[in-house]
Design a protein around this motif. Sequence first.
Motif, PDB file in Angstrom:
ATOM      1  N   GLU A 152       0.826  -1.213   0.000  1.00 24.37           N
ATOM      2  CA  GLU A 152       0.000   0.000   0.000  1.00 24.37           C
ATOM      3  C   GLU A 152       0.862   1.267   0.000  1.00 24.37           C
ATOM      4  O   GLU A 152       0.531   2.250  -0.670  1.00 24.37           O
ATOM      5  CB  GLU A 152      -0.969  -0.025   1.192  1.00 24.37           C
ATOM      6  CG  GLU A 152      -2.068  -1.063   0.961  1.00 24.37           C
ATOM      7  CD  GLU A 152      -3.013  -1.286   2.135  1.00 24.37           C
ATOM      8  OE1 GLU A 152      -3.948  -2.088   1.975  1.00 24.37           O
ATOM      9  OE2 GLU A 152      -2.815  -0.674   3.211  1.00 24.37           O
ATOM     10  N   GLU A 153       1.985   1.227   0.726  1.00 24.67           N
ATOM     11  CA  GLU A 153       2.889   2.399   0.716  1.00 24.67           C
ATOM     12  C   GLU A 153       3.475   2.584  -0.687  1.00 24.67           C
ATOM     13  O   GLU A 153       3.652   3.726  -1.150  1.00 24.67           O
ATOM     14  CB  GLU A 153       4.026   2.260   1.737  1.00 24.67           C
ATOM     15  CG  GLU A 153       3.634   1.894   3.177  1.00 24.67           C
ATOM     16  CD  GLU A 153       2.662   2.827   3.869  1.00 24.67           C
ATOM     17  OE1 GLU A 153       2.125   3.745   3.241  1.00 24.67           O
ATOM     18  OE2 GLU A 153       2.430   2.614   5.079  1.00 24.67           O
ATOM     19  N   ALA A 154       3.771   1.488  -1.371  1.00 24.88           N
ATOM     20  CA  ALA A 154       4.309   1.581  -2.741  1.00 24.88           C
ATOM     21  C   ALA A 154       3.278   2.207  -3.677  1.00 24.88           C
ATOM     22  O   ALA A 154       3.626   3.012  -4.556  1.00 24.88           O
ATOM     23  CB  ALA A 154       4.714   0.196  -3.240  1.00 24.88           C
ATOM     24  N   ASP A 212      -5.644   5.964   4.543  1.00 21.53           N
ATOM     25  CA  ASP A 212      -4.923   4.673   4.605  1.00 21.53           C
ATOM     26  C   ASP A 212      -3.944   4.653   5.780  1.00 21.53           C
ATOM     27  O   ASP A 212      -3.847   3.659   6.503  1.00 21.53           O
ATOM     28  CB  ASP A 212      -4.128   4.432   3.315  1.00 21.53           C
ATOM     29  CG  ASP A 212      -5.021   4.062   2.143  1.00 21.53           C
ATOM     30  OD1 ASP A 212      -6.218   3.787   2.360  1.00 21.53           O
ATOM     31  OD2 ASP A 212      -4.506   4.053   0.998  1.00 21.53           O
ATOM     32  N   GLU A 213      -3.205   5.749   5.964  1.00 17.16           N
ATOM     33  CA  GLU A 213      -2.199   5.786   7.047  1.00 17.16           C
ATOM     34  C   GLU A 213      -2.900   5.682   8.416  1.00 17.16           C
ATOM     35  O   GLU A 213      -2.381   5.049   9.342  1.00 17.16           O
ATOM     36  CB  GLU A 213      -1.354   7.068   7.001  1.00 17.16           C
ATOM     37  CG  GLU A 213      -0.748   7.451   5.654  1.00 17.16           C
ATOM     38  CD  GLU A 213       0.133   6.406   5.009  1.00 17.16           C
ATOM     39  OE1 GLU A 213       0.139   5.239   5.430  1.00 17.16           O
ATOM     40  OE2 GLU A 213       0.832   6.774   4.038  1.00 17.16           O
ATOM     41  N   GLN A 214      -4.071   6.285   8.520  1.00 15.27           N
ATOM     42  CA  GLN A 214      -4.811   6.209   9.786  1.00 15.27           C
ATOM     43  C   GLN A 214      -5.251   4.772  10.056  1.00 15.27           C
ATOM     44  O   GLN A 214      -5.198   4.298  11.194  1.00 15.27           O
ATOM     45  CB  GLN A 214      -6.008   7.171   9.757  1.00 15.27           C
ATOM     46  CG  GLN A 214      -5.559   8.631   9.887  1.00 15.27           C
ATOM     47  CD  GLN A 214      -6.654   9.635   9.638  1.00 15.27           C
ATOM     48  OE1 GLN A 214      -7.636   9.339   8.949  1.00 15.27           O
ATOM     49  NE2 GLN A 214      -6.495  10.843  10.149  1.00 15.27           N
ATOM     50  N   GLU A 215      -5.630   4.073   8.992  1.00 18.61           N
ATOM     51  CA  GLU A 215      -6.002   2.660   9.133  1.00 18.61           C
ATOM     52  C   GLU A 215      -4.776   1.841   9.564  1.00 18.61           C
ATOM     53  O   GLU A 215      -4.864   0.993  10.458  1.00 18.61           O
ATOM     54  CB  GLU A 215      -6.510   2.151   7.782  1.00 18.61           C
ATOM     55  CG  GLU A 215      -7.733   1.273   7.871  1.00 18.61           C
ATOM     56  CD  GLU A 215      -8.289   0.994   6.489  1.00 18.61           C
ATOM     57  OE1 GLU A 215      -7.870  -0.013   5.908  1.00 18.61           O
ATOM     58  OE2 GLU A 215      -9.099   1.796   5.989  1.00 18.61           O
ATOM     59  N   HIS A 216      -3.634   2.110   8.923  1.00 18.34           N
ATOM     60  CA  HIS A 216      -2.395   1.401   9.286  1.00 18.34           C
ATOM     61  C   HIS A 216      -2.066   1.609  10.775  1.00 18.34           C
ATOM     62  O   HIS A 216      -1.759   0.662  11.492  1.00 18.34           O
ATOM     63  CB  HIS A 216      -1.211   1.917   8.452  1.00 18.34           C
ATOM     64  CG  HIS A 216      -1.292   1.561   7.000  1.00 18.34           C
ATOM     65  ND1 HIS A 216      -0.461   2.109   6.046  1.00 18.34           N
ATOM     66  CD2 HIS A 216      -2.104   0.702   6.334  1.00 18.34           C
ATOM     67  CE1 HIS A 216      -0.762   1.594   4.855  1.00 18.34           C
ATOM     68  NE2 HIS A 216      -1.754   0.748   5.008  1.00 18.34           N
ATOM     69  N   ALA A 217      -2.121   2.868  11.208  1.00 16.95           N
ATOM     70  CA  ALA A 217      -1.769   3.184  12.597  1.00 16.95           C
ATOM     71  C   ALA A 217      -2.711   2.483  13.573  1.00 16.95           C
ATOM     72  O   ALA A 217      -2.293   1.960  14.615  1.00 16.95           O
ATOM     73  CB  ALA A 217      -1.804   4.701  12.814  1.00 16.95           C
ATOM     74  N   ALA A 244       6.235   5.642  12.673  1.00 19.65           N
ATOM     75  CA  ALA A 244       6.324   6.141  11.288  1.00 19.65           C
ATOM     76  C   ALA A 244       4.943   6.518  10.748  1.00 19.65           C
ATOM     77  O   ALA A 244       4.791   7.549  10.075  1.00 19.65           O
ATOM     78  CB  ALA A 244       6.967   5.087  10.387  1.00 19.65           C
ATOM     79  N   GLU A 245       3.947   5.702  11.036  1.00 17.53           N
ATOM     80  CA  GLU A 245       2.592   6.004  10.560  1.00 17.53           C
ATOM     81  C   GLU A 245       2.077   7.294  11.197  1.00 17.53           C
ATOM     82  O   GLU A 245       1.434   8.110  10.536  1.00 17.53           O
ATOM     83  CB  GLU A 245       1.629   4.850  10.875  1.00 17.53           C
ATOM     84  CG  GLU A 245       1.931   3.561  10.135  1.00 17.53           C
ATOM     85  CD  GLU A 245       1.650   3.625   8.633  1.00 17.53           C
ATOM     86  OE1 GLU A 245       1.131   4.653   8.151  1.00 17.53           O
ATOM     87  OE2 GLU A 245       1.976   2.650   7.954  1.00 17.53           O
ATOM     88  N   ARG A 246       2.363   7.469  12.481  1.00 20.22           N
ATOM     89  CA  ARG A 246       1.901   8.678  13.166  1.00 20.22           C
ATOM     90  C   ARG A 246       2.588   9.929  12.605  1.00 20.22           C
ATOM     91  O   ARG A 246       1.973  10.986  12.458  1.00 20.22           O
ATOM     92  CB  ARG A 246       2.103   8.560  14.686  1.00 20.22           C
ATOM     93  CG  ARG A 246       1.084   7.597  15.326  1.00 20.22           C
ATOM     94  CD  ARG A 246       1.337   7.389  16.811  1.00 20.22           C
ATOM     95  NE  ARG A 246       1.473   8.631  17.565  1.00 20.22           N
ATOM     96  CZ  ARG A 246       0.457   9.387  17.954  1.00 20.22           C
ATOM     97  NH1 ARG A 246      -0.786   9.023  17.672  1.00 20.22           N
ATOM     98  NH2 ARG A 246       0.664  10.501  18.629  1.00 20.22           N
TER      99      ARG A 246
HETATM  100 FE   LIG Z   1       1.090   3.618   6.140  1.00 13.02          FE
END
Ligand SMILES: [Fe+2]
Length: 189
Positions: A93-95, A175-180, A143-145
């Motif tokens: 997902e980051e890619a 997406d980043e909020q979901e990851h965190a 990192a996500e935060r």
């Molecule tokens: Fe992320």
Amino acid sequence: MAAKNDSNNVKKLPVATERMVLDEAAIEAARHSLDQGAVTPHYGPWREDVIKLLNDSLATELVCVLRYKRHHFTAQGLASPKIAEEFLVHATEEAAHADRIAQRIVQLGGEPDFSPDSLTKRSHAAYDDSADLKAMIKSNLVAERVAIESYSQLIEMIGDKDSTTRRLLEDILADEQEHADELKDWLAT
Ligand SMILES: [Fe+2]
Ligand SMILES: [Fe+2]
């Protein structure tokens, strides 16, 4: 007796002090400078700043891909292969985020900076090669935060200046909020 046409009860509409008209000179200018592709006179003077900020975000995404990949492969032998698989999902997902940012930089007439030499200097988030699963999860959560905070600031800064870039960053932020959120749960278990 019912009041007829009681004008005191009629809400008055505001009167326009200036007309809504398009800037014909700018539309004419858009017919020229074809080398600028999607960027027309309305874009404003912040194109270079937006490109620079997007390149820093691109570096952040690429470092996140590398960190998650490292964690995916080295966490294989540890207690939670499921988390190792999730690290790979995040890496992918980051890619995809990196690709979308690079594409937008090109649309804005900039050059996406994939130079490996300066990646960690330009990235907001850090690389990590922890061997311990819990330390991996923690560094990914940090990192996500960091990504969430920087994307939130970027979105606010860009505001109405570039709605396409803002919508892209809003997508990525979600997406980043979901990851965190996931990492927080994994850290607790
Ligand atoms: Fe992320
Ligand atoms: Fe990302």
